[in-house]
Every structure is written in structure tokens, then in C-alpha cells.
Design an enzyme around this catalytic site. Structure first.
Site, PDB file in Angstrom:
ATOM      1  CB  VAL A  25      -0.970   0.033   1.200  1.00 48.39           C
ATOM      2  CG1 VAL A  25      -2.014  -1.059   1.084  1.00 48.39           C
ATOM      3  CG2 VAL A  25      -0.222  -0.058   2.530  1.00 48.39           C
ATOM      4  CE1 TYR A  26       3.633   1.668   4.189  1.00 51.31           C
ATOM      5  CE2 TYR A  26       5.807   0.781   3.784  1.00 51.31           C
ATOM      6  CZ  TYR A  26       4.785   1.057   4.643  1.00 51.31           C
ATOM      7  OH  TYR A  26       4.905   0.734   5.982  1.00 51.31           O
TER       8      TYR A  26
END
Length: 306
Positions: A25-26
Site C-alpha cells: 500500500v505504499y
């Protein structure tokens, strides 16, 4: 580190840094892709840590959680972005109360047996989340979690109340994130002084849990005093304190530029004295929540982890 360029990666490797942490999710996978490019030709010299569980695809009803479907999809996608055939440490980014622990652990067992994952860990779990998972792993012979990626700093010591004793008892090492308390322990915050106008602190200090001003200033005052004694920076002292704590295996540093990286790397190769550690402990101590404050009243039977 959420992302690292080739030059910074080489600087880190030369200084003895071997582990690089990221998550799907970065920047929606971009961080993993950048890391994959940065470690080309040196895959055998580094440890790759990544995570999944949080929602990755807002349009996919199955694009979240620790279900068999999502974990298999997430691991395969991470391997492609990282351009590698295995992940050294794969961690659940958070606890999924809607998926049976048995399903999650059996899936991770399959991924380990397939050679796609070497070791497993968790992040942001409560004590009972972690212990239940370890108990299920023991019952069925699934891989046990070896790492707990957790928030811990001189101004955020909640980890010590339950997760640290659990880690000692069960052999789970701490991988510390935000070791500088969302930038509050960089030396840029001083009593009676405004934040630097160009500092990212304006954005980051509001992201973490609230920290009372007087408490923060008390800790920074103690750091400043020890900085004068040692010739080290406030940042280096705060990181060194963490590296000496029970169960802490490593801390995750995030450097915006090479100078910040050099400063952070200067936290190793030396140790605070026992008296300096005591001063920092005293300055940063807060009354814990129940039942932990009650347990502290019986140190003969409930000693602090050492």
C-alpha cells in the site's frame, strides 16, 4: 525504508544495513517497484521485508484482508514488483478479525512451502492477536511469526506494557517503525521555539498519536543533555536508546536525503551508558493503563523485561 535509490542503497549496504522494508500500500505498489530496481544485482546481499492486508484495490471486494485469496494475490503481485522469487520476511500489516486465524496461517504455510516466503511476521497486532496466532501455529505446525513490526519510541512506550513481555516469552523480535515519534525526536522541536517553516514536521506531527507538549519537551531536554555529554545528535541518541531495548531486533529509518541517512546510521557503533539510559527512561516514563500500572506494583513477580 519505504523507498531507496541505488546510491542510497549502496551507502546503506556499505554501512552494514541489510534489511529494506516496504508494503504493497505504499504508493500503491510503487515503493516495492522502486526497491526491486534498487537491489538489482545485489539481491543476495539484502533482506526484503514487505507487508499486505490493508486495502490495495478500492474497486476489488477481495482486495483487502488476510484471506487465502487476498494473501496469495498480494504475495504474487509483490514478487513481480520486487523482481524476485522470494520474500525474506512477509508481514501481515494489521489483524483481520473477519478471517479465521487458521485460514491465514495455513495460507502462509503454503506460501512458505512454495518457497515464496522465508519467514512471517505481523504488524500493529494487539497482544491477544499475536498470542492467538502463535497458539494456532503451534497446534497445527504452521510457521510461527518471528517478527512484530511495531510502533515504539522514547515518546511512545506502550509497546513495553504487553507486547514486549510477549515477545520475550515467545521469541518474537520487534521491528520498530517510526522510531523518532513522527519526527518529534529529530532535534527540530525545542521548548518555546516554532517548527522550522520548511520542515515536514508540520505534516507529520499530526499523523501520530497526540503527545503532550510538556512531556515531549521533558524528553527532548534529556536528549539535549546527553547530546552534550556524548557529542552525538538527538536523533542518534533516540535511535541508540531503542537499539538497546529488550526484544528490539532492528529499527526502520526513513531518510529524505543522504545527509539524513548518514545521521541515522551514526546511531550504531556505540552505546549509551547505563546512567544515560536511566535518565532517558525516567524522562519518558508515563503511567500505563490498567492492568499494567497494577502489575508494576509487584515487580518481585512481574519484573520489567531485561
Amino acid at each position: 525504508m519505504k523507498s531507496v535509490g541505488a546510491a542510497r542503497r549502496r551507502r546503506s549496504n556499505d554501512a552494514g544495513v541489510t534489511m529494506f522494508d516496504t508494503a504493497d500500500v505504499y504508493s500503491r505498489g510503487t515503493s516495492e517497484s522502486i526497491l526491486g530496481e534498487a537491489i538489482k544485482g545485489r539481491r543476495d546481499k539484502v533482506i526484503i521485508s514487505t507487508k499486505a492486508t490493508f486495502r490495495f484495490d478500492p474497486d476489488d471486494p477481495n482486495g483487502v484482508g488476510s484471506s487465502r485469496f487476498h494473501l496469495i494475490e498480494a504475495v504474487n503481485a509483490a514478487l513481480a514488483r520486487l523482481q524476485t522469487d522470494h520474500i525474506d520476511l512477509f508481514q501481515l500489516h494489521g489483524f483481520d478479525a473477519k478471517t479465521p486465524v487458521e485460514e491465514t496461517l495455513s495460507t502462509l504455510d503454503d506460501l512458505v512451502r512454495a518457497g515464496k516466503i522465508r519467514y512471517t511476521g505481523v504488524s500493529n497486532f494487539s497482544g491477544w492477536h499475536l498470542q492467538k496466532s502463535l497458539d494456532v501455529a503451534n497446534r497445527y505446525g504452521y510457521p510461527r511469526y518471528v517478527a512484530n513490526q511495531t510502533y515504539y519510541s522514547l515518546i511512545g512506550r506502550d509497546y513495553e506494557w504487553e507486547l514486549m513481555p510477549l515477545g520475550l516469552d515467545q521469541g518474537v523480535g520487534a521491528v520498530v517503525w517510526s522510531p523518532l515519534g513522527w519526527g518529534r525526536l529529530t532535534g527540530k522541536i525545542r521548548r518555546g521555539q516554532p517548527l522550522p517553516e520548511t520542515s515536514r514536521l508540520y505534516k507529520t506531527v499530526d499523523m501520530g498519536p497526540p503527545v503532550p507538549d510538556e512531556y515531549l519537551y521533558r524528553v527532548v531536554d534529556a536528549l539535549d543533555a546527553i547530546a552534550e555529554e556524548t557529542g552525538k545528535t538527538v536523533t542518534q541518541i533516540a535511535l541508540n536508546w531503542l537499539l538497546q531495548r529488550p526484544t528490539v531486533s532492528t529499527v526502520l529509518i526513513g531518510a529524505r536525503n543522504e545527509e539524513q541517512l548518514r545521521q541515522n546510521l551514526g546511531a550504531v557503533g556505540w552505546n549509551l551508558t547505563a546512567e544515560q539510559v536511566r535518565k532517558l527512561d525516567e524522562a519518558s516514563t508515563v503511567r500505563p493503563a490498567y492492568p499494567y500500572w497494577h502489575q508494576q506494583g509487584f515487580p518481585e513477580r512481574n519484573p520489567f523485561p531485561v
